[in-house]
Design a protein around this motif. Structure first.
Motif, PDB file in Angstrom:
ATOM      1  N   ARG A   1      -8.045  13.430  -3.531  1.00 51.05           N
ATOM      2  CA  ARG A   1      -7.540  13.042  -4.510  1.00 51.05           C
ATOM      3  C   ARG A   1      -8.002  13.173  -6.276  1.00 51.05           C
ATOM      4  NH1 ARG A   1      -2.247   9.489  -4.542  1.00 51.05           N
ATOM      5  NH2 ARG A   1      -1.814   9.889  -6.161  1.00 51.05           N
TER       6      ARG A   1
ATOM      7  N   ALA B   1       1.212   3.953  -3.293  1.00 52.20           N
ATOM      8  CA  ALA B   1       1.050   5.738  -2.304  1.00 52.20           C
ATOM      9  C   ALA B   1       2.442   6.474  -3.004  1.00 52.20           C
ATOM     10  CB  ALA B   1       0.721   6.080  -0.985  1.00 52.20           C
TER      11      ALA B   1
ATOM     12  N   GLY C   1      -9.347  10.609  -0.104  1.00 49.24           N
ATOM     13  CA  GLY C   1      -9.925  10.188  -1.262  1.00 49.24           C
ATOM     14  C   GLY C   1     -10.312  11.275  -2.134  1.00 49.24           C
TER      15      GLY C   1
ATOM     16  N   LYS D   1      -4.442   3.298   4.256  1.00 46.52           N
ATOM     17  CA  LYS D   1      -3.587   3.820   5.279  1.00 46.52           C
ATOM     18  C   LYS D   1      -4.417   4.313   6.599  1.00 46.52           C
ATOM     19  CE  LYS D   1       0.732   4.887   4.399  1.00 46.52           C
ATOM     20  NZ  LYS D   1       1.029   5.538   3.715  1.00 46.52           N
TER      21      LYS D   1
ATOM     22  N   MET E   1      -6.106   5.295  -7.182  1.00 44.41           N
ATOM     23  CA  MET E   1      -5.426   6.175  -6.941  1.00 44.41           C
ATOM     24  C   MET E   1      -5.506   6.626  -5.262  1.00 44.41           C
ATOM     25  SD  MET E   1      -4.173   8.079  -9.874  1.00 44.41           S
ATOM     26  CE  MET E   1      -3.203   9.127  -9.309  1.00 44.41           C
ATOM     27  N   ILE E   2      -6.774   6.153  -5.381  1.00 52.00           N
ATOM     28  CA  ILE E   2      -7.434   6.830  -4.207  1.00 52.00           C
ATOM     29  C   ILE E   2      -7.095   6.107  -2.760  1.00 52.00           C
ATOM     30  CG2 ILE E   2      -8.639   8.938  -5.016  1.00 52.00           C
ATOM     31  CD1 ILE E   2     -11.371   6.441  -4.315  1.00 52.00           C
TER      32      ILE E   2
ATOM     33  N   VAL F   1       0.942  -0.892  -0.169  1.00 51.03           N
ATOM     34  CA  VAL F   1      -0.232  -0.023   0.428  1.00 51.03           C
ATOM     35  C   VAL F   1       0.435   1.072  -0.116  1.00 51.03           C
ATOM     36  CG1 VAL F   1      -1.818   0.932   1.158  1.00 51.03           C
ATOM     37  CG2 VAL F   1      -2.515  -0.918   0.936  1.00 51.03           C
ATOM     38  N   SER F   2       2.094   1.445   0.214  1.00 48.90           N
ATOM     39  CA  SER F   2       2.644   2.382   0.622  1.00 48.90           C
ATOM     40  C   SER F   2       3.246   2.696  -0.189  1.00 48.90           C
ATOM     41  CB  SER F   2       4.150   1.902   2.032  1.00 48.90           C
ATOM     42  OG  SER F   2       3.561   2.025   2.862  1.00 48.90           O
TER      43      SER F   2
ATOM     44  N   PRO G   1      -4.559   4.056  -1.056  1.00 45.17           N
ATOM     45  CA  PRO G   1      -3.648   3.517   0.132  1.00 45.17           C
ATOM     46  C   PRO G   1      -3.910   5.218   1.143  1.00 45.17           C
ATOM     47  CG  PRO G   1      -2.934   4.229  -2.564  1.00 45.17           C
ATOM     48  CD  PRO G   1      -3.336   4.501  -2.549  1.00 45.17           C
ATOM     49  N   SER G   2      -4.977   6.255   0.455  1.00 44.93           N
ATOM     50  CA  SER G   2      -4.912   7.430   1.206  1.00 44.93           C
ATOM     51  C   SER G   2      -6.030   6.765   1.796  1.00 44.93           C
ATOM     52  CB  SER G   2      -6.105   8.392   1.015  1.00 44.93           C
ATOM     53  OG  SER G   2      -5.154   8.840  -0.493  1.00 44.93           O
TER      54      SER G   2
ATOM     55  N   SER H   1       1.935  10.096 -10.871  1.00 45.95           N
ATOM     56  CA  SER H   1       0.509  10.019 -11.573  1.00 45.95           C
ATOM     57  C   SER H   1       0.800   9.490 -13.021  1.00 45.95           C
ATOM     58  CB  SER H   1      -0.304  11.108 -11.158  1.00 45.95           C
ATOM     59  OG  SER H   1       0.750  11.852 -11.599  1.00 45.95           O
TER      60      SER H   1
END
Length: 289
Positions: free
Chosen positions: A214, A116, A211, A164, A157-158, A112-113, A160-161, A120
């Motif tokens: 982002r 992130a 999210g 975590k 893309m959202i 996951v890190s 990871p946010s 992009s």
């Protein structure tokens, strides 16, 4: 000794205050600059034709500056990304925080890190090479660059946010809550979803807010997979977002066209502020309730 400690605390308090004021000043400067740069074009075009016009032809002999397709595309794209990404991120966070073994948790958190930290443009490149052809073949459409491709990329893309922050919120729930639920006869799964998740509700909601931010603010990856064509939004049609409208034309824009791009940036800025204020309002109301 006490006087020295008091002076140190006062100094630290002053530093934090100055840093906070600098942050607020930056936001105010950005707001003032966008208002000053964006209002003249809105006045010249007219607020209703600008916001509700369905045609964008900024380089035509008789240019049109209607941004309704961009607004609707941004709304639909963000909503789709949230509908796809939030459930996956939420259940993944519950699994990592409550059910995963230490080894699996360490591996997945590292993944996951890493997710992130990927730029992009890499998401956009992979989307162009894998996702866009896949959509074209799967749904038998002429071009896979579409709103659907943008939704899927934004949803990834959202993640990871959401994961975590949600894991952190779930792990912060006192173990006494779960112990009491288990002692009353509840199963572990019931305890997770009826005790731990409600207790971590504010943290999970904050993850969703991150999210959303982002998803709304992304430009490069969306530009690469959405087709970047100013059409009214359709799931399998090429579209253009508010962010990509600014990014794609700012390099060569001049005169009224450049002013209109600043107006689009102002609309995007106000849209994000309105959404954050709405989410915070509901969060505070639920917390008070």
């Amino acid at each position: 000794m006490k006087n020295g400690k008091r002076v140190f605390e006062t100094a630290v308090h002053g530093i934090f205050l100055v840093l906070g004021l600098i942050t607020v000043a930056c936001v105010l400067l950005i707001t003032v600059y966008l208002v000053i740069s964006g209002i003249p074009a809105i006045r010249e075009i007219g607020l209703v034709p600008f916001l509700f016009g369905e045609k964008w032809a900024s380089t035509a002999a008789e240019p049109s500056y209607g941004i309704l397709p961009f607004i609707l595309t941004s709304i639909y794209g963000t909503a789709g990304a949230i509908l796809l990404g939030v459930p996956i991120g939420f259940f993944a966070a519950v699994y990592l925080a409550k059910a995963a073994s230490p080894r699996v948790k360490a591996v997945m958190q590292s993944a996951v890190s890493l997710l992130a930290g990927i730029p992009s443009v890499v998401y956009g490149l992979v989307g162009m090479l894998v996702l866009v052809p896949g959509i074209r073949k799967l749904f038998h459409v002429p071009d896979g660059s579409s709103l659907l491709a943008a939704m899927i990329v934004l949803a990834i893309m959202i993640l990871p946010s959401i994961i975590k922050v949600s894991v952190t919120a779930l792990e912060a729930v006192p173990s006494e809550y779960e112990d009491a639920s288990l002692a009353l006869g509840a199963t572990p799964v019931e305890t997770w979803f009826r005790v731990s998740v409600p207790a971590a509700r504010s943290g999970i909601a904050a993850a969703v807010v991150l999210g959303v931010g982002r998803a709304i603010g992304e430009a490069m990856a969306v530009m690469m997979v959405s087709g970047n064509v100013p059409n009214m939004p359709s799931l399998f049609q090429s579209v253009r977002f508010l962010t990509t409208a600014v990014a794609s034309e700012m390099s060569y824009a001049s005169g009224l066209q450049r002013q209109v791009l600043f107006s689009i940036a102002l609309v995007l800025f106000l849209f994000i502020m309105l959404m954050n204020a709405t989410l915070n309002f509901f969060l505070k109301r639920n917390k008070e309730g």
